[in-house]
Design a protein around this motif. Structure first.
Motif, PDB file in Angstrom:
ATOM      1  N   CYS A  37     -25.184 -53.496 -91.457  1.00  0.00           N
ATOM      2  CA  CYS A  37     -26.018 -52.963 -92.529  1.00  0.00           C
ATOM      3  C   CYS A  37     -27.400 -52.657 -91.940  1.00  0.00           C
ATOM      4  O   CYS A  37     -27.491 -52.353 -90.746  1.00  0.00           O
ATOM      5  N   GLU A  53     -29.750 -57.298 -96.863  1.00  0.00           N
ATOM      6  CA  GLU A  53     -28.436 -56.667 -97.019  1.00  0.00           C
ATOM      7  C   GLU A  53     -27.343 -57.502 -96.356  1.00  0.00           C
ATOM      8  O   GLU A  53     -26.225 -57.595 -96.874  1.00  0.00           O
ATOM      9  N   THR A  93     -33.905 -58.641-102.337  1.00  0.00           N
ATOM     10  CA  THR A  93     -33.056 -58.007-103.345  1.00  0.00           C
ATOM     11  C   THR A  93     -32.835 -58.999-104.485  1.00  0.00           C
ATOM     12  O   THR A  93     -33.070 -60.204-104.330  1.00  0.00           O
ATOM     13  N   THR A 105     -21.901 -49.056 -97.025  1.00  0.00           N
ATOM     14  CA  THR A 105     -23.284 -48.720 -96.730  1.00  0.00           C
ATOM     15  C   THR A 105     -23.341 -47.308 -96.165  1.00  0.00           C
ATOM     16  O   THR A 105     -22.454 -46.904 -95.402  1.00  0.00           O
TER      17      THR A 105
END
Length: 399
Positions: free
Chosen positions: A94, A99, A134, A272
């Motif tokens: 990623c 991520e 995130t 991704t």
């Protein structure tokens, strides 16, 4: 502070850099700075490493991006090298640490699902951790100040006191899927996690069919004098996340897993657009060329011991400013008695770049290519910062 069009999400120091070499940066003011932060453990092989420059220049003349709809030879080579050097048998690429941690969370839950336990979705995490920005990674981190203003945190995480194995045993239930831990808490202030605690986590996972996830975003890629910290600590996870130093400054992240766990991620379960591009993987392979060269990691251990000793001497000389030193390899924290931000500012004034962290610590995360003379100079500049902080305290007291 200069006003510009960027989101105001950072309290940036009023300095920029024009070029770098090894562990040195040259500011726009022409001044040389000794970089002991490495962009928060990112430029692990230093700035403008000749091999990485050559690799990037060659890769830039070829294919930059095709997407993962097609085979990417550099990606396959990087995955093969990582699995050959670690416990892992599968790798997902990623673009960042957050991520990679999102992929780890999904992988653990998916593994339980395909194993016949769809109810197992909860993940145990620990106080002081930092797993990314995130929404999912924030929920795993569980720090209120990071989540304020973003609504209800994502469900499925049980945050426990770090080091309390009885609390872990009590928290494991029929809905538990995994345990996620940093073997050393970087943002938490270089908090070393007891090896016995990690071993106990491994045993709990084995006894209960849980997935053990190590977040090695900051500890990995040579910083401990081993490719990943789990090797030095003697506890092997089922899933490991990496980023930061993996690309030497080029964005790339990775989620490593055993085949038993990783094979749960079948086509369509994750994806991704930019992860594992030919360009990113070429650079990461260049990083491994340097890190895995004969004798390189042994030198990191030696340098780490030297830096620890040098910084301990500075700490002992300024007991009103510093409290102690902790860490391993070239991942060292200096615990401060005054505000860590004030120490970082004084260090910057002395031409030394260090990074504040939790528990009132300044971090030393130098490029692994730092020489002994570089490290000695870093200690001397921290000494100058300590003197400056002491003087400022006395001046304030007089006023």
């Amino acid at each position: 502070m200069t006003t510009n069009s960027l989101f105001p999400t950072y309290n940036r120091a009023d300095i920029s850099f024009e070029k770098g070499e090894g562990v040195w940066l040259v500011g726009s003011d022409g001044r040389r700075y000794l970089d002991m932060g490495s962009g928060i453990a990112v430029t692990g092989v230093g700035h403008a490493h000749p091999h990485l420059v050559a690799v990037l220049q060659e890769a830039a003349t070829k294919v930059w991006h095709t997407s993962n709809l097609y085979r990417i030879p550099e990606q396959e080579r990087l995955a093969d090298r990582l699995t050959a050097a670690t416990f892992a048998e599968r790798v997902f690429f990623c673009n960042s640490g957050a991520e990679a941690n999102e992929a780890a969370i999904k992988t653990a839950r998916r593994y339980q699902y395909v194993s016949g336990h769809p109810e197992r979705t909860r993940i145990i995490t620990f106080t002081g951790a930092f797993h990314g920005r995130t929404l999912g990674a924030l929920a795993a981190t569980g720090v209120a100040k990071y989540m304020e203003g973003f609504g209800e945190p994502a469900p499925g995480f049980d945050k426990l006191p770090l080091g309390d194995i009885d609390a872990v045993k009590a928290a494991v239930g029929p809905e538990t899927a995994a345990i996620m831990v940093e073997p050393v808490q970087g943002e938490g202030g270089i908090q070393m996690v007891d090896r016995g605690f990690l071993q106990a986590l491994r045993q709990i996972c084995d006894d209960n069919g849980l997935v053990l996830i190590f977040d090695e975003i900051q500890t990995g890629v040579g910083r401990f004098g081993t490719l990943f910290a789990y090797e030095a600590l003697g506890v092997t996870p089922d899933v490991l996340t990496s980023a930061k130093g993996l690309g030497g400054g080029f964005p790339i992240g990775a989620c490593l897993a055993t085949a038993a766990v990783g094979d749960a991620m079948t086509p369509g379960t994750h994806g991704t657009t930019f992860g594992g591009t030919p360009l990113a993987c070429a650079v990461a392979n260049g990083v491994l060329d340097v890190i895995l060269a004969d004798g390189f990691l042994d030198e990191v251990k030696r340098k780490g011991a030297f830096l620890m000793q040098s910084l301990s001497s500075v700490v002992d000389s300024h007991p009103e400013v510093f409290e102690g030193v902790r860490g391993e390899g070239l991942m060292i924290g200096v615990k401060c008695r005054v505000a860590a931000a004030d120490v970082a500012t004084a260090a910057r004034d002395a031409g030394l770049l260090v990074i504040p962290a939790g528990d009132n610590v300044v971090r030393f995360l130098p490029g692994l290519v730092a020489t002994q003379e570089d490290l000695r100079e870093a200690a001397q500049r921290l000494e100058a910062a300590g003197v400056a902080v002491e003087k400022a305290k006395k001046d304030t007291a007089v006023v």
